[in-house]
Write an enzyme that holds these catalytic residues in place. Structure first.
Site, PDB file in Angstrom:
ATOM      1  N   TYR A   1      -1.134  13.995  -8.181  1.00 43.84           N
ATOM      2  CA  TYR A   1      -2.452  13.908  -7.534  1.00 43.84           C
ATOM      3  C   TYR A   1      -2.405  14.266  -6.040  1.00 43.84           C
ATOM      4  O   TYR A   1      -3.242  15.048  -5.563  1.00 43.84           O
ATOM      5  CB  TYR A   1      -3.070  12.503  -7.666  1.00 43.84           C
TER       6      TYR A   1
ATOM      7  N   HIS B   1     -12.763   5.197 -18.816  1.00 45.84           N
ATOM      8  CA  HIS B   1     -13.699   5.639 -19.860  1.00 45.84           C
ATOM      9  C   HIS B   1     -14.388   4.470 -20.561  1.00 45.84           C
ATOM     10  O   HIS B   1     -15.414   4.658 -21.203  1.00 45.84           O
ATOM     11  CB  HIS B   1     -13.033   6.623 -20.831  1.00 45.84           C
TER      12      HIS B   1
ATOM     13  N   GLY C   1     -17.939   4.129 -19.832  1.00 48.92           N
ATOM     14  CA  GLY C   1     -18.858   5.095 -20.434  1.00 48.92           C
ATOM     15  C   GLY C   1     -19.246   4.709 -21.855  1.00 48.92           C
ATOM     16  O   GLY C   1     -20.012   5.418 -22.497  1.00 48.92           O
TER      17      GLY C   1
ATOM     18  N   HIS D   1      -9.389  -1.182 -18.214  1.00 48.12           N
ATOM     19  CA  HIS D   1     -10.511  -1.239 -19.157  1.00 48.12           C
ATOM     20  C   HIS D   1     -11.062  -2.669 -19.314  1.00 48.12           C
ATOM     21  O   HIS D   1     -12.256  -2.905 -19.185  1.00 48.12           O
ATOM     22  CB  HIS D   1     -10.101  -0.725 -20.534  1.00 48.12           C
TER      23      HIS D   1
ATOM     24  N   LYS E   1      -7.142  -9.933 -24.022  1.00 47.72           N
ATOM     25  CA  LYS E   1      -6.093  -9.723 -25.027  1.00 47.72           C
ATOM     26  C   LYS E   1      -6.062  -8.252 -25.420  1.00 47.72           C
ATOM     27  O   LYS E   1      -7.111  -7.671 -25.723  1.00 47.72           O
ATOM     28  CB  LYS E   1      -6.424 -10.584 -26.240  1.00 47.72           C
TER      29      LYS E   1
ATOM     30  N   LYS F   1      -1.095  -3.134 -29.243  1.00 42.36           N
ATOM     31  CA  LYS F   1      -0.902  -1.926 -30.065  1.00 42.36           C
ATOM     32  C   LYS F   1      -0.235  -2.354 -31.366  1.00 42.36           C
ATOM     33  O   LYS F   1       0.432  -3.406 -31.405  1.00 42.36           O
ATOM     34  CB  LYS F   1       0.000  -0.934 -29.335  1.00 42.36           C
TER      35      LYS F   1
ATOM     36  N   LYS G   1     -10.137  -2.579 -32.964  1.00 38.51           N
ATOM     37  CA  LYS G   1     -11.460  -2.971 -32.487  1.00 38.51           C
ATOM     38  C   LYS G   1     -11.418  -3.413 -31.031  1.00 38.51           C
ATOM     39  O   LYS G   1     -10.367  -3.791 -30.508  1.00 38.51           O
ATOM     40  CB  LYS G   1     -12.073  -4.042 -33.391  1.00 38.51           C
TER      41      LYS G   1
ATOM     42  N   ARG H   1     -19.683  -6.055 -30.032  1.00 42.28           N
ATOM     43  CA  ARG H   1     -18.645  -5.218 -30.631  1.00 42.28           C
ATOM     44  C   ARG H   1     -18.742  -3.830 -29.997  1.00 42.28           C
ATOM     45  O   ARG H   1     -19.703  -3.100 -30.227  1.00 42.28           O
ATOM     46  CB  ARG H   1     -18.884  -5.161 -32.150  1.00 42.28           C
TER      47      ARG H   1
HETATM   48  N1  LIG Z   1      -3.917  11.411 -23.340  1.00 38.92           N
HETATM   49  C1  LIG Z   1      -4.750  10.363 -23.370  1.00 38.92           C
HETATM   50  O1  LIG Z   1      -5.198   9.927 -24.436  1.00 38.92           O
HETATM   51  C2  LIG Z   1      -5.159   9.695 -22.101  1.00 38.92           C
HETATM   52  C3  LIG Z   1      -4.685  10.130 -20.883  1.00 38.92           C
HETATM   53  N2  LIG Z   1      -5.108   9.533 -19.720  1.00 38.92           N
HETATM   54  C4  LIG Z   1      -4.642  10.005 -18.420  1.00 38.92           C
HETATM   55  O2  LIG Z   1      -5.001  11.371 -18.246  1.00 38.92           O
HETATM   56  C5  LIG Z   1      -4.021  12.078 -17.516  1.00 38.92           C
HETATM   57  C6  LIG Z   1      -3.500  13.243 -18.342  1.00 38.92           C
HETATM   58  O3  LIG Z   1      -2.961  12.734 -19.552  1.00 38.92           O
HETATM   59  P1  LIG Z   1      -2.303  13.655 -20.682  1.00 38.92           P
HETATM   60  O4  LIG Z   1      -3.154  14.836 -20.924  1.00 38.92           O
HETATM   61  O5  LIG Z   1      -1.970  12.771 -21.805  1.00 38.92           O
HETATM   62  O6  LIG Z   1      -0.972  14.109 -19.969  1.00 38.92           O
HETATM   63  P2  LIG Z   1       0.049  15.239 -20.343  1.00 38.92           P
HETATM   64  O7  LIG Z   1       1.403  14.657 -20.318  1.00 38.92           O
HETATM   65  O8  LIG Z   1      -0.367  15.975 -21.559  1.00 38.92           O
HETATM   66  O9  LIG Z   1      -0.048  16.178 -19.043  1.00 38.92           O
HETATM   67  C7  LIG Z   1      -1.134  17.051 -18.778  1.00 38.92           C
HETATM   68  C8  LIG Z   1      -0.580  18.353 -18.236  1.00 38.92           C
HETATM   69  O10 LIG Z   1       0.016  18.102 -16.972  1.00 38.92           O
HETATM   70  C9  LIG Z   1       1.198  18.882 -16.799  1.00 38.92           C
HETATM   71  N3  LIG Z   1       2.335  17.964 -16.584  1.00 38.92           N
HETATM   72  C10 LIG Z   1       2.867  17.076 -17.432  1.00 38.92           C
HETATM   73  N4  LIG Z   1       3.876  16.413 -16.852  1.00 38.92           N
HETATM   74  C11 LIG Z   1       3.977  16.880 -15.606  1.00 38.92           C
HETATM   75  C12 LIG Z   1       4.816  16.584 -14.495  1.00 38.92           C
HETATM   76  N5  LIG Z   1       5.754  15.666 -14.581  1.00 38.92           N
HETATM   77  N6  LIG Z   1       4.631  17.261 -13.358  1.00 38.92           N
HETATM   78  C13 LIG Z   1       3.664  18.181 -13.260  1.00 38.92           C
HETATM   79  N7  LIG Z   1       2.847  18.494 -14.278  1.00 38.92           N
HETATM   80  C14 LIG Z   1       2.989  17.866 -15.419  1.00 38.92           C
HETATM   81  C15 LIG Z   1       1.368  19.650 -18.087  1.00 38.92           C
HETATM   82  O11 LIG Z   1       0.823  20.949 -17.883  1.00 38.92           O
HETATM   83  P3  LIG Z   1       1.668  22.201 -17.408  1.00 38.92           P
HETATM   84  O12 LIG Z   1       3.111  21.926 -17.635  1.00 38.92           O
HETATM   85  O13 LIG Z   1       1.143  23.316 -18.226  1.00 38.92           O
HETATM   86  O14 LIG Z   1       1.314  22.324 -15.979  1.00 38.92           O
HETATM   87  C16 LIG Z   1       0.520  18.939 -19.092  1.00 38.92           C
HETATM   88  O15 LIG Z   1       0.006  19.788 -20.066  1.00 38.92           O
HETATM   89  C17 LIG Z   1      -2.954  11.058 -17.180  1.00 38.92           C
HETATM   90  O16 LIG Z   1      -3.229  10.515 -15.924  1.00 38.92           O
HETATM   91  C18 LIG Z   1      -3.136  10.010 -18.282  1.00 38.92           C
HETATM   92  O17 LIG Z   1      -2.652   8.749 -17.912  1.00 38.92           O
HETATM   93  C19 LIG Z   1      -6.030   8.529 -19.738  1.00 38.92           C
HETATM   94  C20 LIG Z   1      -6.536   8.037 -20.918  1.00 38.92           C
HETATM   95  C21 LIG Z   1      -6.109   8.560 -22.205  1.00 38.92           C
HETATM   96  O1  LIG Z   2      -6.848   4.581 -21.872  1.00 39.74           O
HETATM   97  C1  LIG Z   2      -6.413   4.421 -22.992  1.00 39.74           C
HETATM   98  O2  LIG Z   2      -7.286   4.198 -23.994  1.00 39.74           O
HETATM   99  C2  LIG Z   2      -6.919   4.439 -25.341  1.00 39.74           C
HETATM  100  C3  LIG Z   2      -7.965   3.737 -26.193  1.00 39.74           C
HETATM  101  O3  LIG Z   2      -9.232   4.262 -25.955  1.00 39.74           O
HETATM  102  P1  LIG Z   2     -10.405   4.019 -27.004  1.00 39.74           P
HETATM  103  O4  LIG Z   2     -11.595   4.607 -26.354  1.00 39.74           O
HETATM  104  O5  LIG Z   2      -9.990   4.709 -28.266  1.00 39.74           O
HETATM  105  O6  LIG Z   2     -10.503   2.556 -27.202  1.00 39.74           O
HETATM  106  C4  LIG Z   2      -5.528   3.932 -25.646  1.00 39.74           C
HETATM  107  O7  LIG Z   2      -5.148   4.342 -26.948  1.00 39.74           O
HETATM  108  C5  LIG Z   2      -4.560   4.506 -24.641  1.00 39.74           C
HETATM  109  O8  LIG Z   2      -3.287   3.907 -24.823  1.00 39.74           O
HETATM  110  C6  LIG Z   2      -4.992   4.234 -23.220  1.00 39.74           C
HETATM  111  O9  LIG Z   2      -4.199   4.984 -22.322  1.00 39.74           O
END
Ligand SMILES: NC(=O)C1=CN([C@@H]2O[C@H](COP(=O)(O)OP(=O)(O)OC[C@H]3O[C@@H](n4cnc5c(N)ncnc54)[C@H](OP(=O)(O)O)[C@@H]3O)[C@@H](O)[C@H]2O)C=CC1
Ligand SMILES: O=C1O[C@H](COP(=O)(O)O)[C@@H](O)[C@H](O)[C@H]1O
Length: 517
Positions: free
Chosen positions: A157, A214, A217, A276, A359, A362, A368, A396
């Site tokens: 970031y 999220h 939302g 959350h 609470k 996983k 739920k 719920r």
């Molecule tokens: N996946 C989910 O369900 C959820 C994710 N989040 C949050 O959203 C964000 C993205 O999550 P998610 O998509 O799962 O993450 P990913 O691990 O899939 O990373 C997203 C992209 O970032 C780049 N990346 C991964 N690791 C690194 C690294 N160490 N340094 C630089 N670039 C990197 C890669 O793209 P490239 O190599 O092509 O640049 C990758 O495709 C995170 O902050 C996560 O905590 C929140 C809620 C749910």
């Molecule tokens: O942020 C997260 O949320 C999901 C669960 O989201 P939901 O909308 O399906 O309840 C969770 O699986 C994940 O571990 C967490 O990073």
């Protein structure tokens, strides 16, 4: 703008009057570029692009003014990115030819740019692409809107913010803007979160930063303020005189599948509870805001968080499901909790003495999320109905969204006996044919409209970390050991014992079943 000051940005769209300050409204005429950073990743394909597609499908993103960019390091073509996303847009529920055609049209708006997250080259290229699109759409310089969605690991970031600031900002302020949307986890504890906030805060003003959670939302989370403050029923009851305990529960019936490496660094408290569930707690416990203006609502949320007392060790139960460590990305001796029950106590006039039981787990027996408000026993009970269970008000959140009240009624028939029943507002039944929008869809639309009500403000985030940091440090230092539990179970029995000790009385022999159509 100086730190510690919050201001309301202009916003447009079909908001009701209490959200808009008419004197501040600047017409937004420039074209809109949405840039998904980390476009190659999991969140982008599963949530971000599908949410954008749904907004497009419903006419909230107009082809003549919007363009979407994906940015990541992976060297892939536009078409490769589109193919990765396509499957997530073609839902089983809607397989019509019109839907597929809509998907194909939408995918054509997406352009992919490859570059690193910490050098100017890639971001200059990105800026060039965005500017070309703005010129093409005849946007007056300074009127363009640029929304950067960080679907990225938080470690990048700071550098990404620097690069956007250097290379990709909307040039001047003719009604245009640059906003960033950042995902959780926002830091790992108070110190790292504050550090991250300072980095970002040096580059962007608070009204430009959208910290997304999220859960804010979700339909029934958004309903909480309406339920609480628009209904006379609840106003006099919502306090320590009537409510015995409140549970906010998140359960998943699957493990960390595919995300073990990420999860092990964070654990269930950082993944679910600190963000959350705590956000939901704020909306359940806060006082009535002065108005619906985002700052008024967020002011009240901060006050609740600041009133939470330090967590007591004996009011925490941690668990780890058997088999969690079999994941090759999880260390063999991992101490990371996949389950936690934590009791929070709010030190104020309304809530003194009422446990808020959070609470989350996983690999449990069901999926739920719900809020369960349990009322105290009826004083001077002449019906001896206590054996049937207490009044409960349940919201719920998912699945099968519903609001129901468990209450005691006369058993129909000749005898005067009592039975527990419910007043039930099940959404599927009551709102047939109404599609409940996905949380991400709603929140992305808010970012475009400039409505920060459902986003976490910096001081809110700080107060949230203040609550959990001592416990998290204790866990990280090995002072707490998670109790092992069977996948597919309710979690450790010790958690149920803690609930009972906190005052929760389980209703035996009665389970609410969502009505079927
Ligand atoms: N996946 C989910 O369900 C959820 C994710 N989040 C949050 O959203 C964000 C993205 O999550 P998610 O998509 O799962 O993450 P990913 O691990 O899939 O990373 C997203 C992209 O970032 C780049 N990346 C991964 N690791 C690194 C690294 N160490 N340094 C630089 N670039 C990197 C890669 O793209 P490239 O190599 O092509 O640049 C990758 O495709 C995170 O902050 C996560 O905590 C929140 C809620 C749910
Ligand atoms: O942020 C997260 O949320 C999901 C669960 O989201 P939901 O909308 O399906 O309840 C969770 O699986 C994940 O571990 C967490 O990073």
């Amino acid at each position: 703008m100086g730190s510690g000051q919050w201001c309301i940005e202009n916003r447009s769209g079909n908001r009701n009057d209490s959200f808009v300050r008419k004197d501040e409204a600047v017409p937004e005429t420039g074209c809109l570029s949405i840039i998904v950073l980390g476009a190659s990743g999991d969140l982008a394909k599963k949530k971000t692009f599908p949410a954008l597609f749904n907004l497009y499908r419903q006419g909230f993103l107009q082809p003549d003014e919007v363009h979407i960019f994906g940015y990541a390091r992976s060297k892939i073509s536009d078409e490769e990115l589109r193919n990765r996303i396509r499957g997530y847009l073609l839902s089983d529920k809607n397989a019509s030819p019109e839907h597929s055609e809509g998907v194909s049209k939408f995918l054509q708006f997406i352009k992919y740019v490859s570059g690193s997250y910490d050098t100017e080259e890639g971001f200059q290229l990105l800026d060039k692409e965005i500017s070309e699109h703005e010129i093409l759409k005849k946007s007056q310089e300074g009127s363009a809107r640029r929304l950067f969605y960080f679907a990225l690991p938080p470690s990048v970031y700071p550098s990404v913010c620097r690069m956007i600031k250097r290379c990709c900002m909307n040039r001047s302020d003719l009604g245009g803007w640059t906003r960033i949307v950042v995902e959780k986890p926002f830091g790992k504890d108070l110190h790292s979160s504050e550090q991250l906030s300072s980095h970002i805060g040096e580059l962007f003003d608070e009204p430009q930063i959208y910290r997304i959670d999220h859960y804010l939302g979700k339909e029934l989370v958004q309903n909480l303020l309406v339920l609480r403050f628009a209904n006379r029923f609840f106003l006099p009851l919502w306090n320590r005189d009537n409510i015995d305990n409140v549970q906010i529960v998140f359960r998943e019936d699957f493990g960390t599948e595919g995300r073990g490496g990420y999860f092990d660094e964070y654990g269930i408290i950082r993944d679910i509870i600190q963000n959350h569930l705590l956000q939901v707690l704020c909306l359940v416990a806060m006082e009535k805001p002065v108005s619906l203006k985002p700052e008024h609502i967020r002011d009240e949320k901060v006050k609740v968080l600041q009133s939470v007392l330090p967590i007591k060790d004996e009011e925490v139960v941690l668990g780890q499901y058997e088999g969690y460590r079999d994941d090759p990305t999880v260390p063999d001796h991992s101490n990371t909790p996949t389950f936690a029950t934590v009791i929070l106590r709010i030190h104020n006039e309304r809530w003194e003495g009422v446990p808020f039981i959070l609470k989350a787990g996983k690999a449990l027996n069901s999926r739920k999320a719900e809020i369960r408000v349990q009322f105290k026993d009826v004083p001077g009970d002449i019906f001896k109905c206590q054996k049937q269970g207490r009044n409960e008000f349940v919201i719920r959140l998912q699945p099968s969204e519903a609001i129901y009240m468990k209450l005691t009624v006369k058993q129909p028939g000749l005898e005067m006996s009592t039975v527990q029943s419910e007043l039930d507002l099940s959404y599927k039944q009551r709102y047939q044919g109404v599609t409940i929008p996905e949380a991400y869809e709603r929140l992305i639309l808010d970012t475009i409209r400039g409505d920060q009500q459902h986003f976490v403000r910096r001081d809110e985030l700080k107060a949230a970390w203040e609550i959990f940091t001592p416990l998290l440090h204790g866990i990280d230092n090995g002072e707490f050991k998670p109790i092992s539990y069977q996948p597919g179970s309710r979690g450790p029995v010790e958690a149920d014992e803690l609930l009972a000790k906190a005052g929760y009385v389980q209703t035996h022999g009665y389970i609410w079943v969502p009505p079927s159509l």
